[in-house]
Scaffold this motif. Structure first.
Motif, mmCIF file in Angstrom:
data_model
loop_
_atom_site.group_PDB
_atom_site.id
_atom_site.type_symbol
_atom_site.label_atom_id
_atom_site.label_comp_id
_atom_site.label_asym_id
_atom_site.label_seq_id
_atom_site.Cartn_x
_atom_site.Cartn_y
_atom_site.Cartn_z
ATOM 1 N N MET A 180 1.369 -0.813 -0.447
ATOM 2 C CA MET A 180 0.009 -0.020 -0.144
ATOM 3 C C MET A 180 0.963 1.053 0.100
ATOM 4 N N SER A 181 0.464 2.190 -0.720
ATOM 5 C CA SER A 181 1.201 3.185 -0.900
ATOM 6 C C SER A 181 1.200 4.112 0.245
ATOM 7 N N ARG A 182 2.222 4.942 0.382
ATOM 8 C CA ARG A 182 1.706 6.638 1.562
ATOM 9 C C ARG A 182 0.700 6.774 2.094
ATOM 10 N N GLN A 183 0.283 7.413 0.463
ATOM 11 C CA GLN A 183 -1.350 7.996 0.301
ATOM 12 C C GLN A 183 -1.871 7.105 0.616
ATOM 13 N N GLY A 184 -2.821 5.984 0.049
ATOM 14 C CA GLY A 184 -3.576 5.033 0.661
ATOM 15 C C GLY A 184 -3.085 4.276 2.150
ATOM 16 N N HIS A 185 -2.250 4.850 2.586
ATOM 17 C CA HIS A 185 -2.194 4.093 3.942
ATOM 18 C C HIS A 185 -3.022 5.603 4.717
ATOM 19 N N PHE A 186 -2.709 6.725 4.166
ATOM 20 C CA PHE A 186 -3.072 8.038 5.081
ATOM 21 C C PHE A 186 -4.470 8.252 4.998
ATOM 22 N N ILE A 187 -5.034 7.738 3.889
ATOM 23 C CA ILE A 187 -5.880 7.882 3.483
ATOM 24 C C ILE A 187 -7.224 6.574 4.564
ATOM 25 N N SER A 188 -5.965 5.813 4.869
ATOM 26 C CA SER A 188 -7.215 4.287 5.733
ATOM 27 C C SER A 188 -6.863 5.103 6.969
ATOM 28 N N ILE A 189 -6.316 6.000 7.365
ATOM 29 C CA ILE A 189 -5.980 6.285 8.436
ATOM 30 C C ILE A 189 -6.916 6.897 8.561
ATOM 31 N N ILE A 190 -7.668 7.781 7.651
ATOM 32 C CA ILE A 190 -9.012 9.328 8.038
ATOM 33 C C ILE A 190 -10.302 8.292 7.995
ATOM 34 N N PHE A 191 -10.722 7.079 7.443
ATOM 35 C CA PHE A 191 -11.546 6.193 6.898
ATOM 36 C C PHE A 191 -11.852 5.849 8.490
ATOM 37 N N LEU A 192 -10.582 5.233 8.529
ATOM 38 C CA LEU A 192 -10.775 4.646 10.936
ATOM 39 C C LEU A 192 -11.099 5.628 10.987
ATOM 40 N N ILE A 193 -10.603 7.066 11.472
ATOM 41 C CA ILE A 193 -10.354 8.101 12.388
ATOM 42 C C ILE A 193 -12.260 8.998 11.714
ATOM 43 N N GLN A 194 -12.755 8.657 10.681
ATOM 44 C CA GLN A 194 -14.131 8.986 10.727
ATOM 45 C C GLN A 194 -15.054 7.984 11.139
ATOM 46 N N ALA A 195 -14.082 6.619 10.738
ATOM 47 C CA ALA A 195 -15.565 5.134 11.725
ATOM 48 C C ALA A 195 -15.364 6.177 13.550
ATOM 49 N N ALA A 196 -14.686 6.220 13.846
ATOM 50 C CA ALA A 196 -14.416 6.177 15.387
ATOM 51 C C ALA A 196 -14.907 7.342 15.822
ATOM 52 N N ILE A 197 -14.863 8.489 15.454
ATOM 53 C CA ILE A 197 -16.318 9.739 15.254
ATOM 54 C C ILE A 197 -17.219 9.300 15.312
#
Length: 67
Positions: free
Chosen positions: A1-18
């Motif tokens: 997974m690219s660095r950008q793809g990893h960053f986007i995954s983290i954003i989605f995880l944060i949104q889900a947690a919120i």
């Protein structure tokens, strides 16, 4: 997974947690409002503005903590 793809995954995880946190808050407030009514026979109304204020408080606390 690219660095950008990893960053986007983290954003989605944060949104889900919120989102989960907001659901938990809504449920807790509803439960406590019922208890408040049972004990004191007084209604408690929660408006969308209340939730927006809560989110703004959270963001403010997060910003303060990051400093």
């Amino acid at each position: 997974m690219s660095r950008q793809g990893h960053f986007i995954s983290i954003i989605f995880l944060i949104q889900a947690a919120i989102s989960e946190m907001c659901v938990e808050i809504h449920t807790s407030v509803s439960d406590m409002s019922d208890l408040f009514y049972e004990e004191l026979r007084r209604h408690n109304y929660t408006t969308p503005t209340s939730y927006l204020e809560l989110i703004n408080l959270y963001l403010s606390m997060l910003q303060t903590k990051r400093r």
